[in-house]
Write an enzyme that holds these catalytic residues in place. Structure first.
Site, PDB file in Angstrom:
ATOM      1  N   HIS A 145       0.891  -1.291  -0.026  1.00  0.00           N
ATOM      2  CA  HIS A 145      -0.004   0.064  -0.033  1.00  0.00           C
ATOM      3  C   HIS A 145       0.888   1.219  -0.024  1.00  0.00           C
ATOM      4  O   HIS A 145       2.032   1.314   0.429  1.00  0.00           O
ATOM      5  CB  HIS A 145      -0.969  -0.136   1.138  1.00  0.00           C
ATOM      6  CG  HIS A 145      -1.863   0.843   1.356  1.00  0.00           C
ATOM      7  ND1 HIS A 145      -1.731   2.148   1.789  1.00  0.00           N
ATOM      8  CD2 HIS A 145      -3.391   0.811   1.252  1.00  0.00           C
ATOM      9  CE1 HIS A 145      -2.724   2.797   1.782  1.00  0.00           C
ATOM     10  NE2 HIS A 145      -3.722   2.132   1.480  1.00  0.00           N
ATOM     11  N   ASP A 222       3.179  -4.576   8.114  1.00  0.00           N
ATOM     12  CA  ASP A 222       1.801  -3.569   7.603  1.00  0.00           C
ATOM     13  C   ASP A 222       0.739  -4.764   7.971  1.00  0.00           C
ATOM     14  O   ASP A 222       0.651  -5.221   7.113  1.00  0.00           O
ATOM     15  CB  ASP A 222       1.899  -2.996   6.488  1.00  0.00           C
ATOM     16  CG  ASP A 222       0.495  -2.411   6.062  1.00  0.00           C
ATOM     17  OD1 ASP A 222      -0.245  -2.310   6.977  1.00  0.00           O
ATOM     18  OD2 ASP A 222       0.435  -1.534   4.974  1.00  0.00           O
ATOM     19  N   GLN A 225      -4.484  -5.010   7.327  1.00  0.00           N
ATOM     20  CA  GLN A 225      -5.334  -6.325   6.646  1.00  0.00           C
ATOM     21  C   GLN A 225      -5.398  -7.358   7.089  1.00  0.00           C
ATOM     22  O   GLN A 225      -6.234  -8.298   7.072  1.00  0.00           O
ATOM     23  CB  GLN A 225      -5.153  -6.475   5.111  1.00  0.00           C
ATOM     24  CG  GLN A 225      -5.400  -5.159   4.367  1.00  0.00           C
ATOM     25  CD  GLN A 225      -6.911  -4.604   4.429  1.00  0.00           C
ATOM     26  OE1 GLN A 225      -7.583  -5.134   4.855  1.00  0.00           O
ATOM     27  NE2 GLN A 225      -6.982  -3.260   3.981  1.00  0.00           N
ATOM     28  N   LYS A 248     -10.510  -0.556  10.647  1.00  0.00           N
ATOM     29  CA  LYS A 248     -10.749  -1.652   9.797  1.00  0.00           C
ATOM     30  C   LYS A 248     -10.852  -2.876  10.618  1.00  0.00           C
ATOM     31  O   LYS A 248     -11.011  -4.035  10.131  1.00  0.00           O
ATOM     32  CB  LYS A 248      -9.171  -2.189   9.004  1.00  0.00           C
ATOM     33  CG  LYS A 248      -9.054  -0.871   7.989  1.00  0.00           C
ATOM     34  CD  LYS A 248      -7.775  -1.297   7.233  1.00  0.00           C
ATOM     35  CE  LYS A 248      -7.202  -0.065   6.346  1.00  0.00           C
ATOM     36  NZ  LYS A 248      -8.195   0.262   5.301  1.00  0.00           N
ATOM     37  N   CYS A 387      -4.877   2.496  -3.527  1.00  0.00           N
ATOM     38  CA  CYS A 387      -3.403   3.042  -3.195  1.00  0.00           C
ATOM     39  C   CYS A 387      -2.610   1.983  -3.321  1.00  0.00           C
ATOM     40  O   CYS A 387      -1.756   1.913  -2.317  1.00  0.00           O
ATOM     41  CB  CYS A 387      -3.706   3.287  -1.590  1.00  0.00           C
ATOM     42  SG  CYS A 387      -5.021   4.630  -1.057  1.00  0.00           S
TER      43      CYS A 387
HETATM   44  N1  PMP Z   1      -1.714  -0.693   4.752  1.00  0.00           N
HETATM   45  C1  PMP Z   1      -2.645  -1.439   4.153  1.00  0.00           C
HETATM   46  C2  PMP Z   1      -2.307  -2.545   3.657  1.00  0.00           C
HETATM   47  C3  PMP Z   1      -4.097  -0.850   4.046  1.00  0.00           C
HETATM   48  O1  PMP Z   1      -5.101  -1.667   3.440  1.00  0.00           O
HETATM   49  C4  PMP Z   1      -4.351   0.507   4.390  1.00  0.00           C
HETATM   50  C5  PMP Z   1      -5.890   0.938   4.453  1.00  0.00           C
HETATM   51  N2  PMP Z   1      -6.120   0.919   3.051  1.00  0.00           N
HETATM   52  C6  PMP Z   1      -3.207   1.260   5.166  1.00  0.00           C
HETATM   53  C7  PMP Z   1      -2.160   0.690   5.126  1.00  0.00           C
HETATM   54  C8  PMP Z   1      -3.557   2.613   5.602  1.00  0.00           C
HETATM   55  O2  PMP Z   1      -4.257   2.489   6.613  1.00  0.00           O
HETATM   56  P1  PMP Z   1      -4.886   3.852   7.202  1.00  0.00           P
HETATM   57  O3  PMP Z   1      -5.492   4.787   6.010  1.00  0.00           O
HETATM   58  O4  PMP Z   1      -5.834   3.527   8.237  1.00  0.00           O
HETATM   59  O5  PMP Z   1      -3.797   4.668   7.862  1.00  0.00           O
END
Ligand code: PMP
Length: 431
Positions: A145, A222, A225, A248, A387
């Site tokens: 991401h 990270d 998910q 999430k 993203c």
């Molecule tokens: N890493 C991953 C794998 C994600 O799916 C996300 C959210 N889509 C993020 C980072 C960023 O999370 P946040 O927007 O809650 O900071």
């Protein structure tokens, strides 16, 4: 107290770990919404399949937020007044719940941030700015991401470090063979997603941690998910840093977590300066506070953290293993149901290597059109690059559609998705 009470909760797990999803859904007011109703049309029930973007909240979490604001709310400065002690206790209780949920050794290793993005930036600044030298290497993967790419690119700009990317295979798994070449004595950090937010791939973190250890590199996971969907044990995993977001996993927005091994957090510089993160300030300088306050400058996300604690209570009562199994079943079902649609291409590996994230393209139909037309059926999915632009480039596409499940989704909803996509195909064929 403000934490969710379970007595009247509808959640119960059957002994064979199948979930009573209908009863669970009754805890989530938003899931019984009907969309697009007009005078001449009854509307369609919401089918919420955008859980990788953010999940919904059960009443128990919403109630904990209301209770906190109604009965326990003040700023968290222990010992100043009664109400402040109350909110401090609840805030710290939430930290303890997070610690237990991910099996961190000490509560000081749990830092509340505003989300995964902030947690990664905190490490890039607090650790990276202090320890990364010109020519040092940071290894990412092609499936990250942007939140786990850009902070490292920014660090590289500041420090002169070099970013490398572990490639993926054509079926969306990490090409582990390439580690031999990419891990070098200059590798300082491997930052990798536990589960891809696009492909759904569950990555073999144990292998990556072991290989990183062999070159004395640190590992940041990270887990945005993964923590909401499968068991996390930071000690068993041996990760140095692990980051995730409350929103999430049934919690409020505005709170996230940085787990870090204590000696690393102790050695790092504070990311942000301000109130609460200091032991002493003089006109000549400052001395940082102990962990975890050292990394929690300013007024922290008090109520969101307490809400996250309530979300963890809820997840614990359902059981994270049962949640994982349910989502794997939905993923398999989705592959079966969507797999027969001509022109539909799944992104990522076979279901046995995936969590409850199913991304796809449909020949001749743009992902945004799919999302818009699905919305007419009441089905919420995400469309775009999610993203993860480098990943989409690697896959040779600009955009994809993503259905992502949580434990409150049903096989019937998956069938509905498949029928609606079939419908969309027919519309586009006619055009
Ligand atoms: N890493 C991953 C794998 C994600 O799916 C996300 C959210 N889509 C993020 C980072 C960023 O999370 P946040 O927007 O809650 O900071």
């Amino acid at each position: 107290m403000a934490t969710a009470k379970s007595e009247n909760s509808a959640m119960k797990v059957a002994s064979d770990s199948t979930l009573d999803v209908e009863r669970i859904r009754a805890d989530f007011p938003i899931l019984s919404m009907v969309l697009h109703a007009r005078e001449d049309r009854p509307g369609v029930p919401l089918v919420y399949l955008d859980n990788a973007a953010t999940t919904q909240r059960p009443r128990q979490v919403i109630q904990s937020i209301v209770d906190t604001y109604e009965q326990h709310y003040a700023n968290v400065h222990r010992g100043i007044h009664w109400l402040s002690d109350q909110s401090t206790d609840l805030y710290e209780e939430a930290r303890g719940k997070v610690q237990a949920f991910i099996n961190a050794q000490a509560r000081e290793e749990v830092i509340f941030t505003h989300g995964t993005t902030e947690s990664i930036n905190l490490v890039a600044r607090g650790w990276g700015d202090k320890f990364v030298q010109p020519g040092d290497e940071i290894l990412l993967t092609e499936m990250e991401h942007h939140a786990n790419i850009v902070p490292w690119q920014q660090l590289a700009e500041r420090s002169g470090a070099v970013i490398r990317f572990l490639p993926i295979t054509d079926d969306g798994q990490l090409a582990l063979d390439a580690l031999d070449q990419l891990l070098t004595p200059r590798t300082r950090l491997v930052a990798v997603t536990a589960i891809s937010n696009v492909l759904g791939t569950i990555n073999p973190l144990e292998v990556i941690v072991a290989r990183a250890r062999a070159v004395e590199a640190l590992v940041l996971v990270d887990a945005a998910q993964s923590v909401p969907h499968q068991k996390t044990d930071v000690q068993a995993l041996g990760a140095d840093f692990l980051v995730f977001s409350g929103h999430k996993m049934l919690g409020p927005t505005g709170v996230g977590v940085l787990y870090g091994r204590r000696e690393l957090l102790d050695a790092m510089s504070p990311f942000m300066g301000g109130g609460s993160m200091i032991r002493r300030v003089t006109t000549a300088g400052f001395e940082p506070a102990e962990l975890p306050a050292k990394f929690e400058a300013g007024t922290p996300p008090i109520v969101p953290a307490i809400g996250l604690g309530a979300a963890i209570d809820y997840l614990n009562q359902i059981g994270i293993d049962a949640i994982h199994e349910h989502e794997m079943r939905l993923c398999r079902r989705a592959h079966e149901a969507l797999g027969s649609i001509a022109g539909l291409r799944f992104l990522g590996p076979a279901p046995e290597h995936k969590s409850g994230i199913v991304s796809f393209t449909l020949a001749g139909v743009h992902a945004h059109d799919i999302a818009q037309l699905l919305d007419r059926h009441g089905i919420a999915v995400r469309a775009g690059h999610h993203c993860a632009m480098p990943l989409h480039k690697r896959l040779g596409i600009n955009a994809s559609s993503r259905a992502s499940f949580y434990f409150y989704n049903t096989p019937a909803e998956v069938e509905q998705l498949a029928r609606a996509i079939d419908d969309i195909k027919r519309i586009f064929r006619r055009k």
